[in-house]
Design a protein around this motif. Structure first.
Motif: not given
Length: 535
Positions: A38-45, A55-63, A228-232
């Motif tokens: 959901l966070a990735t789709a909404r751009g909450w990264v 990190h090198e790529a944008p990642l969601p931070r709503l863990g 490597p994390a996929t969410i923060f």
């Protein structure tokens, strides 16, 4: 708080704990996957826009949303189960649970808003202070510190201040270590398990149930947050976890013995507390704002030592586990056990900080060493002050030389050299005097500490060159002081050398020159000029 063990068997509680842990873990696993999508789709990264971001790529931070949801739902299920099983009912404990959860939800919403919109540090601290005050009003408060001040209760305002400081410190400590994949969540997991064990042994059923639900939620999330994390975790997670643990520690302390109540939470939260303490101290020492972000946290220092991202996290997990084990050692408190734990923690922290190489603490160590050496510094300073006073009345070149030798023999410099170039008339007059060495038309004086021979331009030395200006701003030459490189710092206030001393020396030399000219016979053909002598 009523004791759950008065009404249920230990096996029944064990089943409840295991069931809630498993349910919370599974639910957290599911919710984390959903929140990540959901966070990735909404751009909450969080994009890697700062040098602090690793990190090198944008990642969601709503863990934190997944952890919060899994925790609240699991705890709600536990309360519902207890309501259908009279032997599991917590009774008045629900009031304490409400006292903790209401401000915890406020802190979670603060972190969530910060993850999406960003909030300034002062707003954060204001909201956190309100939440901490709500705990105090609900009865979760620090009323005395027996280890430090005995059993005398604090005035209400002192207890309020200490309670708020405790909550703010622990809340932001977990937020501060959230700089590497899985670090904050893993450290929180160790701390949560310690609080759970202490609650079990203290028969604090509510604290045990709450911490086991939180442990499951954190562990389920950690599957996606480890490198490597996929969410923060985000502020919604780190602030919520830190606040909840600080509140649970306060509740657990209500029934625990003195040492357990004070020492175990502090030691079990060792890594976050250590990180926070180091960060605040080094920023204060270096004159930077406390809230300034930087790349000098413990994990950054370990990365600079050449460890990989994952290796750093594992090392800090080991540190967290060690703090956890040491805190559990205090479950059987004695004077010797407390002393041993404090000695191990103190030695480990000191060695670790030394190895990380913080320049701020190196400067503190230098200042401390200088304080210990202050007596010798005073002796050396007095030698320069005494020489300055004697030079002000010196009128003989040999007397000047004796003053210089006496002054520098008593301090840390290894060689001095004075080069003075008189005018032609002064040169002719000085030639009439004995004991003034000349070389290449200049007056030279050089002294080496006995047993050392420092040649001009010698390697492994450093020095100062001071212009010799009289009180009338007449340049008489230059003075060079040299010292070999030492591990031991210079035990002298250099300001004494660069302020009054050069002027006093220049004035003394000027008096010698003027006196020589006054005594020299008046000639028109340059008589009295003597051949220069090698210095």
């Amino acid at each position: 708080m009523r004791n759950g063990y008065d009404r249920v068997e230990e096996t029944q509680l064990t089943v409840l704990y295991l069931g809630i842990f498993g349910f919370s873990l599974t639910l957290s696993f599911i919710l984390t996957r959903y929140v990540r999508g959901l966070a990735t789709a909404r751009g909450w990264v969080q994009a890697p826009i700062s040098e602090r971001h690793l990190h090198e790529a944008p990642l969601p931070r709503l863990g934190g949303v997944a952890i919060f949801g899994a925790f609240v739902i699991s705890l709600g299920v536990a309360v519902v189960v207890a309501s259908f099983r009279p032997e599991l009912a917590f009774g008045s404990s629900l009031r304490v649970l409400t006292t903790i959860l209401v401000p915890a939800c406020l802190v979670f919403l603060l972190g969530l808003y910060d993850d999406i919109r960003s909030v300034g540090p002062y707003v954060k601290f204001t909201v956190q202070t309100i939440a901490a005050a709500m705990l105090w009003l609900g009865g979760l408060r620090i009323v005395h510190l027996p280890v430090l001040f005995g059993f005398r209760e604090f005035p209400w305002y002192v207890g309020l201040a200490i309670t708020v400081l405790w909550v703010l410190g622990i809340t932001n400590a977990f937020n501060l270590i959230d700089g590497l994949d899985g670090l904050a969540a893993g450290s929180a997991l160790f701390s949560t398990l310690v609080v759970f064990v202490v609650a079990l042994l203290s028969h604090a059923s509510l604290v045990a149930l709450t911490t086991i639900a939180l442990s499951g939620a954190v562990l389920g999330f950690l599957r996606f947050n480890f490198n490597p994390a996929t969410i923060f975790l985000g502020d919604s997670g780190s602030l919520f976890i830190g606040f909840l643990l600080s509140a649970l520690a306060l509740e657990g302390a209500q029934k625990a013995p003195t040492v357990i109540a004070v020492a175990i939470p502090v030691v079990s939260f060792g890594l976050p507390i250590l990180e926070t303490s180091i960060s605040v101290l080094r920023r204060l020492i270096s004159g930077r704002p406390v809230f300034t972000a930087d790349r000098e946290h413990i994990h950054h220092k370990l990365l600079q030592l050449g460890l990989s991202h994952r290796q750093v996290v594992i090392v800090l997990y080991a540190v967290s586990a060690l703090f956890a084990l040491l805190s559990l050692f205090l479950l059987w408190p004695t004077g010797s056990s407390l002393g041993l734990v404090l000695a191990v923690v103190g030695t480990g922290v000191w060695l670790g900080v030394q190895h990380l190489g913080y320049p701020e603490f190196g400067e503190i160590r230098r200042v401390a060493q200088r304080t210990l050496d202050q007596r010798q510094i005073v002796i050396n300073n007095l030698a320069i002050r005494r020489a300055t006073a004697e030079l002000r009345v010196a009128r003989d070149y040999q007397q000047i030389c004796r003053i210089l030798v006496a002054a520098f023999s008593a301090n840390d410099f290894d060689a001095i050299e004075i080069n003075v170039k008189p005018s032609l008339s002064e040169y002719q007059s000085l030639g009439e005097l004995e004991g003034i060495p000349f070389s290449d038309g200049e007056v030279h004086f050089r002294w080496n500490r006995p047993g050392t021979l420092l040649l001009p331009g010698a390697s492994r030395t450093w020095g100062l060159t001071l212009d010799l200006l009289t009180s009338a701003d007449l340049r008489r030459g230059a003075m060079h002081v040299q010292r070999r490189y030492h591990d031991r710092p210079l035990q002298l206030d250099v300001n004494l050398l660069i302020s009054e001393f050069p002027t006093a020396l220049a004035d003394a030399l000027d008096r010698v020159f003027v006196s020589a000219m006054a005594m020299a016979p008046k000639t028109s053909d340059g008589q009295g000029l003597v051949e220069a002598q090698a210095g």
